[in-house]
Design a protein around this motif. Structure first.
Motif, PDB file in Angstrom:
ATOM      1  N   PHE A  93       0.828  -1.201   0.000  1.00  0.00           N
ATOM      2  CA  PHE A  93       0.000   0.000   0.000  1.00  0.00           C
ATOM      3  C   PHE A  93       0.865   1.255   0.000  1.00  0.00           C
ATOM      4  N   VAL A  94       1.986   1.214   0.741  1.00  0.00           N
ATOM      5  CA  VAL A  94       2.902   2.357   0.737  1.00  0.00           C
ATOM      6  C   VAL A  94       3.511   2.554  -0.644  1.00  0.00           C
ATOM      7  N   LEU A  95       3.891   1.445  -1.303  1.00  0.00           N
ATOM      8  CA  LEU A  95       4.415   1.546  -2.671  1.00  0.00           C
ATOM      9  C   LEU A  95       3.380   2.159  -3.606  1.00  0.00           C
ATOM     10  N   SER A  96       2.105   1.818  -3.403  1.00  0.00           N
ATOM     11  CA  SER A  96       1.047   2.415  -4.216  1.00  0.00           C
ATOM     12  C   SER A  96       0.983   3.922  -4.010  1.00  0.00           C
ATOM     13  N   MET A  97       1.107   4.342  -2.753  1.00  0.00           N
ATOM     14  CA  MET A  97       1.088   5.785  -2.474  1.00  0.00           C
ATOM     15  C   MET A  97       2.265   6.483  -3.142  1.00  0.00           C
ATOM     16  N   LEU A  98       3.454   5.865  -3.063  1.00  0.00           N
ATOM     17  CA  LEU A  98       4.633   6.475  -3.690  1.00  0.00           C
ATOM     18  C   LEU A  98       4.466   6.550  -5.206  1.00  0.00           C
ATOM     19  N   ALA A  99       3.875   5.511  -5.800  1.00  0.00           N
ATOM     20  CA  ALA A  99       3.654   5.527  -7.248  1.00  0.00           C
ATOM     21  C   ALA A  99       2.669   6.616  -7.638  1.00  0.00           C
ATOM     22  N   THR A 100       1.653   6.843  -6.805  1.00  0.00           N
ATOM     23  CA  THR A 100       0.703   7.923  -7.094  1.00  0.00           C
ATOM     24  C   THR A 100       1.380   9.278  -7.018  1.00  0.00           C
ATOM     25  N   VAL A 101       2.236   9.461  -6.011  1.00  0.00           N
ATOM     26  CA  VAL A 101       2.991  10.716  -5.908  1.00  0.00           C
ATOM     27  C   VAL A 101       3.891  10.888  -7.131  1.00  0.00           C
ATOM     28  N   ALA A 102       4.498   9.784  -7.591  1.00  0.00           N
ATOM     29  CA  ALA A 102       5.333   9.858  -8.792  1.00  0.00           C
ATOM     30  C   ALA A 102       4.507  10.234 -10.016  1.00  0.00           C
ATOM     31  N   PHE A 103       3.271   9.732 -10.097  1.00  0.00           N
ATOM     32  CA  PHE A 103       2.388  10.081 -11.211  1.00  0.00           C
ATOM     33  C   PHE A 103       2.150  11.595 -11.242  1.00  0.00           C
ATOM     34  N   ILE A 104       1.835  12.148 -10.081  1.00  0.00           N
ATOM     35  CA  ILE A 104       1.556  13.593 -10.024  1.00  0.00           C
ATOM     36  C   ILE A 104       2.832  14.388 -10.304  1.00  0.00           C
ATOM     37  N   ALA A 105       3.963  13.923  -9.761  1.00  0.00           N
ATOM     38  CA  ALA A 105       5.217  14.645  -9.983  1.00  0.00           C
ATOM     39  C   ALA A 105       5.640  14.623 -11.443  1.00  0.00           C
ATOM     40  N   SER A 106       5.251  13.580 -12.173  1.00  0.00           N
ATOM     41  CA  SER A 106       5.624  13.481 -13.589  1.00  0.00           C
ATOM     42  C   SER A 106       5.087  14.656 -14.383  1.00  0.00           C
ATOM     43  N   TYR A 107       3.908  15.170 -14.008  1.00  0.00           N
ATOM     44  CA  TYR A 107       3.345  16.313 -14.717  1.00  0.00           C
ATOM     45  C   TYR A 107       4.212  17.549 -14.565  1.00  0.00           C
ATOM     46  N   VAL A 108       4.904  17.643 -13.441  1.00  0.00           N
ATOM     47  CA  VAL A 108       5.739  18.819 -13.189  1.00  0.00           C
ATOM     48  C   VAL A 108       7.131  18.638 -13.774  1.00  0.00           C
ATOM     49  N   ILE A 109       7.636  17.407 -13.729  1.00  0.00           N
ATOM     50  CA  ILE A 109       9.031  17.160 -14.109  1.00  0.00           C
ATOM     51  C   ILE A 109       9.215  17.108 -15.625  1.00  0.00           C
ATOM     52  N   PHE A 110       8.334  16.402 -16.327  1.00  0.00           N
ATOM     53  CA  PHE A 110       8.556  16.125 -17.750  1.00  0.00           C
ATOM     54  C   PHE A 110       7.751  17.072 -18.634  1.00  0.00           C
ATOM     55  N   PRO A 111       8.403  17.769 -19.561  1.00  0.00           N
ATOM     56  CA  PRO A 111       7.668  18.585 -20.543  1.00  0.00           C
ATOM     57  C   PRO A 111       6.846  17.691 -21.471  1.00  0.00           C
ATOM     58  N   VAL A 112       5.800  18.269 -22.019  1.00  0.00           N
ATOM     59  CA  VAL A 112       4.911  17.498 -22.882  1.00  0.00           C
ATOM     60  C   VAL A 112       5.625  17.006 -24.131  1.00  0.00           C
ATOM     61  N   ASP A 113       6.562  17.783 -24.646  1.00  0.00           N
ATOM     62  CA  ASP A 113       7.206  17.436 -25.912  1.00  0.00           C
ATOM     63  C   ASP A 113       8.557  16.740 -25.744  1.00  0.00           C
ATOM     64  N   GLN A 114       8.913  16.316 -24.540  1.00  0.00           N
ATOM     65  CA  GLN A 114      10.202  15.657 -24.332  1.00  0.00           C
ATOM     66  C   GLN A 114      10.149  14.206 -24.801  1.00  0.00           C
ATOM     67  N   ILE A 115      11.084  13.833 -25.672  1.00  0.00           N
ATOM     68  CA  ILE A 115      11.189  12.469 -26.197  1.00  0.00           C
ATOM     69  C   ILE A 115      12.488  11.857 -25.690  1.00  0.00           C
TER      70      ILE A 115
END
Length: 350
Positions: free
Chosen positions: A60-82
């Motif tokens: 369950f803790v790993l699930s929480m960390l993965a959810t935080v990573a999902f949200i952080a991905s929006y901030v870290i990665f630009p839309v056009d980065q390949i």
């Protein structure tokens, strides 16, 4: 049909008795019953139960960390980065991060729930007889008693570590859906209200890519222009020209009916947005005798001699006008941006 007429293979198995009578065999589909219950190690060893509890909580803790990573991905990665990721090849960094993080978040919730059920919840099989759809008060009481017993056997109340981490995982996962609302489009901010036109920017002919001079615009002609500094090779050219596209006509000053239009013109040269105010189609049909321009999409018609007001069609308002003048080089230049947003109306429009 007599017994003689029944095929032999369809006759029930029989046994001879001492008196020669035939006895039918027992029911071949008799209820075999439930196998004897075998306790698990977690049922007899509290230390093993604690290990399983920690394993479930860890998932369950790993699930929480993965959810935080999902949200952080929006901030870290630009839309056009390949990026290149073996063995997938060149992929969108944002899509790759979102897919894996959300997949892991959901997987660990499911894996934790399955491990919880298989190791800590009661695994005693119970056979329940079928009953009528309408439940009796006794059945209702039994359901509530079974529910209470199941809750107690699951350890939901006693095993606080599992309960709290499960609540945390289930609380964070829906946040992924909220973050996905970003994909409805970027916030417009003031991008829809402004264009590249500004005071001092020269009018560049769209065909020759040279600055326009007053003598280049003949009476009755239609010329298209773009702002100085904008190039067709720019990565955002289509976005910018969709707002800044300009059409220029020259009208005899005495034929201009609108006073402000005359003040914002130069020797009868007027500049209006080329973007129709209905659904944003480019306007390109000009009637030099009437000074009307026609949108080819839905036939909205504007009078360029009268403030580009709408005289026919579904367009909601007049075409925005750009105030122009002449610089010290003798070239036409803008004296500011459009006084209102170009193109169709939008609900944020003030």
């Amino acid at each position: 049909m007599s017994s003689q007429e029944i095929p032999e293979e369809n006759l029930p198995a029989a046994q001879d008795t001492a008196h020669g009578a035939v006895k039918v065999a027992d029911d071949p589909f008799a209820d075999p019953g439930l196998p004897p219950h075998k306790p698990r190690i977690q049922d007899i060893d509290e230390r093993a139960a604690r290990r399983s509890e920690r394993a479930v909580a860890f998932m369950f803790v790993l699930s929480m960390l993965a959810t935080v990573a999902f949200i952080a991905s929006y901030v870290i990665f630009p839309v056009d980065q390949i990026v290149y990721i073996w063995p997938f090849g060149r992929v969108s960094a944002l899509n790759f991060a979102l897919g894996w993080s959300l997949g892991l978040a959901l997987f660990f919730i499911g894996a934790g729930a399955v491990h919880w059920a298989r190791t800590l919840m009661s695994d005693v099989e119970v056979a329940d007889e079928r009953h009528p759809i309408a439940a009796s008060p006794e059945d209702k009481a039994k359901v509530m008693a079974d529910f209470a017993a199941g809750a107690d056997e699951s350890g939901f109340g006693r095993r606080k570590l599992i309960r709290n981490t499960m609540f945390g995982a289930l609380t964070l996962v829906p946040l992924s859906g909220i973050v996905l609302l970003r994909d409805m489009g970027p916030l417009p901010e003031k991008k829809l209200r402004t264009t590249l036109w500004a005071n001092g920017k020269q009018l560049i002919n769209m065909n020759t890519h040279e600055p326009l001079r007053p003598e280049d615009v003949a009476v009755g002609s239609l010329t298209f222009a773009m702002p100085e500094g904008l190039s067709e090779h720019d990565h955002d050219f289509q976005v910018q020209i969709a707002k800044a596209a300009l059409m220029i006509v020259r009208i005899q000053p005495e034929d201009i009916k609108d006073r402000r239009e005359l003040e914002w013109s130069h020797e009868g040269i007027v500049a209006f947005s080329k973007i129709c105010t209905h659904v944003g189609c480019p306007i390109s049909l000009y009637e030099q005798q009437t000074h009307h321009v026609l949108c080819p999409c839905h036939q909205s018609t504007f009078d360029l001699s009268d403030g580009a007001r709408v005289i026919f069609g579904p367009a909601g308002h007049a075409l925005p006008q750009l105030r122009i003048g002449v610089n010290d080089k003798g070239n036409l230049e803008a004296l500011g941006d459009f006084d209102e947003p170009v193109g169709p109306a939008f609900w944020e429009r003030g």
